[in-house]
Design a protein around this motif. Structure first.
Motif, PDB file in Angstrom:
ATOM      1  N   PHE A 274       2.828  11.955  -4.543  1.00  0.00           N
ATOM      2  CA  PHE A 274       2.511  13.264  -3.982  1.00  0.00           C
ATOM      3  C   PHE A 274       3.548  13.578  -2.911  1.00  0.00           C
ATOM      4  N   ARG A 275       3.721  14.838  -2.646  1.00  0.00           N
ATOM      5  CA  ARG A 275       4.681  15.240  -1.629  1.00  0.00           C
ATOM      6  C   ARG A 275       4.363  14.558  -0.293  1.00  0.00           C
ATOM      7  N   GLY A 276       5.363  13.912   0.275  1.00  0.00           N
ATOM      8  CA  GLY A 276       5.194  13.241   1.558  1.00  0.00           C
ATOM      9  C   GLY A 276       4.627  11.846   1.471  1.00  0.00           C
ATOM     10  N   VAL A 277       4.481  11.309   0.245  1.00  0.00           N
ATOM     11  CA  VAL A 277       3.894   9.981   0.039  1.00  0.00           C
ATOM     12  C   VAL A 277       4.858   9.122  -0.772  1.00  0.00           C
ATOM     13  N   ARG A 278       4.920   7.838  -0.446  1.00  0.00           N
ATOM     14  CA  ARG A 278       5.694   6.872  -1.217  1.00  0.00           C
ATOM     15  C   ARG A 278       4.811   5.674  -1.556  1.00  0.00           C
ATOM     16  N   ASP A 279       5.144   5.034  -2.677  1.00  0.00           N
ATOM     17  CA  ASP A 279       4.427   3.823  -3.082  1.00  0.00           C
ATOM     18  C   ASP A 279       5.383   2.953  -3.878  1.00  0.00           C
ATOM     19  N   ARG A 280       5.060   1.665  -3.968  1.00  0.00           N
ATOM     20  CA  ARG A 280       5.896   0.759  -4.760  1.00  0.00           C
ATOM     21  C   ARG A 280       5.810   1.117  -6.227  1.00  0.00           C
ATOM     22  N   ARG A 281       6.931   1.028  -6.922  1.00  0.00           N
ATOM     23  CA  ARG A 281       6.959   1.305  -8.350  1.00  0.00           C
ATOM     24  C   ARG A 281       6.376   0.118  -9.110  1.00  0.00           C
ATOM     25  N   VAL A 282       5.401   0.375  -9.964  1.00  0.00           N
ATOM     26  CA  VAL A 282       4.794  -0.675 -10.785  1.00  0.00           C
ATOM     27  C   VAL A 282       4.838  -0.241 -12.240  1.00  0.00           C
TER      28      VAL A 282
ATOM     29  N   GLY B 237      11.580   3.235  11.069  1.00  0.00           N
ATOM     30  CA  GLY B 237      13.024   3.076  10.971  1.00  0.00           C
ATOM     31  C   GLY B 237      13.619   3.235   9.601  1.00  0.00           C
ATOM     32  N   LEU B 238      12.837   3.596   8.586  1.00  0.00           N
ATOM     33  CA  LEU B 238      13.393   3.774   7.245  1.00  0.00           C
ATOM     34  C   LEU B 238      14.098   5.123   7.144  1.00  0.00           C
ATOM     35  N   THR B 239      15.209   5.133   6.476  1.00  0.00           N
ATOM     36  CA  THR B 239      16.011   6.351   6.341  1.00  0.00           C
ATOM     37  C   THR B 239      15.575   7.148   5.110  1.00  0.00           C
ATOM     38  N   PRO B 240      15.933   8.443   5.057  1.00  0.00           N
ATOM     39  CA  PRO B 240      15.633   9.228   3.855  1.00  0.00           C
ATOM     40  C   PRO B 240      16.227   8.597   2.592  1.00  0.00           C
ATOM     41  N   GLY B 241      17.408   8.010   2.707  1.00  0.00           N
ATOM     42  CA  GLY B 241      18.007   7.355   1.548  1.00  0.00           C
ATOM     43  C   GLY B 241      17.173   6.190   1.058  1.00  0.00           C
ATOM     44  N   ARG B 242      16.643   5.408   1.974  1.00  0.00           N
ATOM     45  CA  ARG B 242      15.812   4.261   1.582  1.00  0.00           C
ATOM     46  C   ARG B 242      14.520   4.737   0.928  1.00  0.00           C
ATOM     47  N   LEU B 243      13.969   5.851   1.419  1.00  0.00           N
ATOM     48  CA  LEU B 243      12.718   6.372   0.863  1.00  0.00           C
ATOM     49  C   LEU B 243      12.908   6.974  -0.523  1.00  0.00           C
ATOM     50  N   ASP B 244      14.163   7.212  -0.909  1.00  0.00           N
ATOM     51  CA  ASP B 244      14.457   7.684  -2.260  1.00  0.00           C
ATOM     52  C   ASP B 244      14.937   6.547  -3.161  1.00  0.00           C
ATOM     53  N   GLY B 245      14.747   5.305  -2.718  1.00  0.00           N
ATOM     54  CA  GLY B 245      15.197   4.152  -3.485  1.00  0.00           C
ATOM     55  C   GLY B 245      14.480   4.012  -4.816  1.00  0.00           C
ATOM     56  N   PRO B 246      15.109   3.360  -5.793  1.00  0.00           N
ATOM     57  CA  PRO B 246      14.531   3.233  -7.136  1.00  0.00           C
ATOM     58  C   PRO B 246      13.279   2.362  -7.192  1.00  0.00           C
ATOM     59  N   ASP B 247      13.008   1.587  -6.134  1.00  0.00           N
ATOM     60  CA  ASP B 247      11.817   0.750  -6.131  1.00  0.00           C
ATOM     61  C   ASP B 247      10.580   1.506  -5.656  1.00  0.00           C
ATOM     62  N   LEU B 248      10.754   2.783  -5.284  1.00  0.00           N
ATOM     63  CA  LEU B 248       9.643   3.581  -4.778  1.00  0.00           C
ATOM     64  C   LEU B 248       9.396   4.789  -5.673  1.00  0.00           C
ATOM     65  N   VAL B 249       8.160   5.258  -5.681  1.00  0.00           N
ATOM     66  CA  VAL B 249       7.803   6.469  -6.413  1.00  0.00           C
ATOM     67  C   VAL B 249       7.245   7.487  -5.422  1.00  0.00           C
ATOM     68  N   ILE B 250       7.215   8.748  -5.865  1.00  0.00           N
ATOM     69  CA  ILE B 250       6.677   9.830  -5.037  1.00  0.00           C
ATOM     70  C   ILE B 250       5.453  10.397  -5.762  1.00  0.00           C
TER      71      ILE B 250
ATOM     72  N   ARG C 236       0.841  -1.201   0.000  1.00  0.00           N
ATOM     73  CA  ARG C 236       0.000   0.000   0.000  1.00  0.00           C
ATOM     74  C   ARG C 236       0.874   1.249   0.000  1.00  0.00           C
ATOM     75  N   PRO C 237       0.309   2.384  -0.435  1.00  0.00           N
ATOM     76  CA  PRO C 237       1.048   3.640  -0.307  1.00  0.00           C
ATOM     77  C   PRO C 237       1.154   4.041   1.158  1.00  0.00           C
ATOM     78  N   PHE C 238       2.179   4.826   1.480  1.00  0.00           N
ATOM     79  CA  PHE C 238       2.386   5.194   2.874  1.00  0.00           C
ATOM     80  C   PHE C 238       3.027   6.573   2.950  1.00  0.00           C
ATOM     81  N   SER C 239       2.928   7.182   4.127  1.00  0.00           N
ATOM     82  CA  SER C 239       3.499   8.507   4.313  1.00  0.00           C
ATOM     83  C   SER C 239       4.961   8.404   4.732  1.00  0.00           C
ATOM     84  N   VAL C 240       5.712   9.465   4.452  1.00  0.00           N
ATOM     85  CA  VAL C 240       7.105   9.508   4.867  1.00  0.00           C
ATOM     86  C   VAL C 240       7.203   9.443   6.392  1.00  0.00           C
ATOM     87  N   GLY C 241       6.287  10.139   7.074  1.00  0.00           N
ATOM     88  CA  GLY C 241       6.310  10.113   8.529  1.00  0.00           C
ATOM     89  C   GLY C 241       6.100   8.724   9.086  1.00  0.00           C
TER      90      GLY C 241
END
Length: 302
Positions: free
Chosen positions: A40-48, A25-38, A14-19
């Motif tokens: 909307f601002r403050g939101v991450r989701d799996r890349r499909v 325990g996820l780091t900012p670097g992990r949240l910018d990983g290539p397997d994730l998309v942004i 599911r999509p989730f918030s950065v907070g």
């Protein structure tokens, strides 16, 4: 290359918030990983790889939606299964709030601050969605007339969400810009149409001066046996007109059932006109010609 830290199980599907992710325990670097998309601002989701549906995009936004906000306008209609304008029209994400609360101001979202009113939103698969009556009025500001009529046909005929009186009352109560146009649209609404193409066919035939048909009328034989339900029935002249989207053209069993059904209709002394997708292109004059000729063969005169 360091191994990528796996997502916590609760965030995988599911999509989730950065907070939320940071708290796990996820780091900012992990949240910018290539397997994730942004999305909307403050939101991450799996890349499909495939394009997302409207519902999936709304679920992404819902992660950051404020408690007083809800999906509105055409977004609310689409999420509730109401037909929307045809391709290439693309439904945008509309999010609203009532004054004095603030609407969203975000790229990819159309925000609306509506006049002060009691909330009427409903929950659709976990999403806060404007009531279909209000959403239909809101869409009236931008949608073409025939699309508004097709949507209202669906609302009053195929759902238990609202009645024609509910739609009319909303327009009388709210008034404002566009109300007169929407009241005119309601004059052409007929409960029972089962697709926007059926609605469009009915409207095209009526504007061409043909008599008004009964919608989804059931044809029975002399013993009361159900023979067929006709999209449009001109009972006086025993002519039926049906839109055929050719969904079953490669299904041999469905094709055989259609042929048998049409033969049953003709045995009752009726003529059945089958209108295909290409007959409705442009102004639909090809569909008008087919139905007009059938009616004239049965004695109708303009």
């Amino acid at each position: 290359m360091p191994r990528r830290v796996p997502l916590p199980p609760d965030l995988v599907s599911r999509p989730f918030s950065v907070g939320e992710a940071t708290a796990l325990g996820l780091t900012p670097g992990r949240l910018d990983g290539p397997d994730l998309v942004i999305p909307f601002r403050g939101v991450r989701d799996r890349r499909v790889p495939e394009p997302l549906t409207l519902e999936q995009r709304c679920r992404q936004y819902a992660v950051r939606m404020k408690p007083w906000q809800f999906f509105s306008h055409e977004t609310a209609l689409a999420l509730q299964g109401v037909p929307v304008p045809r391709h290439p029209y693309v439904v945008r994400i509309h999010v609203a709030s009532h004054r004095p609360q603030r609407e969203p101001r975000l790229i990819g979202v159309v925000g609306h601050r509506l006049q002060t009113r009691d909330d009427a939103w409903v929950e659709v698969s976990g999403l806060r969605v404007e009531h279909v009556v209000r959403a239909w009025r809101q869409a009236g500001m931008t949608w073409p007339m025939d699309d508004l009529i097709a949507a209202a046909d669906h609302i009053v005929g195929r759902t238990t969400l609202a009645s024609l009186d509910d739609l009319r009352t909303e327009l009388i109560v709210m008034k404002g810009r566009g109300a007169r146009r929407l009241l005119r649209a309601l004059d052409d609404v007929r409960a029972g149409s089962e697709s926007p193409e059926e609605s469009r066919l009915r409207l095209i035939l009526g504007r061409a001066g043909l008599p008004e048909p009964e919608v989804n009328w059931v044809l029975r034989d002399e013993n009361g046996r159900h023979v067929a339900r006709l999209d449009l029935a001109f009972r006086k002249w025993r002519v039926g007109a049906e839109y055929d989207g050719r969904h079953h053209e490669l299904d041999e069993r469905q094709f055989a059932r259609d042929v048998d059904r049409e033969a049953d209709v003709r045995r009752q002394g009726w003529e059945l006109v089958r209108v295909l997708r290409h007959h409705l292109r442009g102004d639909g004059r090809a569909a008008v010609r087919l139905v007009r000729e059938a009616l004239e063969r049965r004695g109708w005169r303009p």
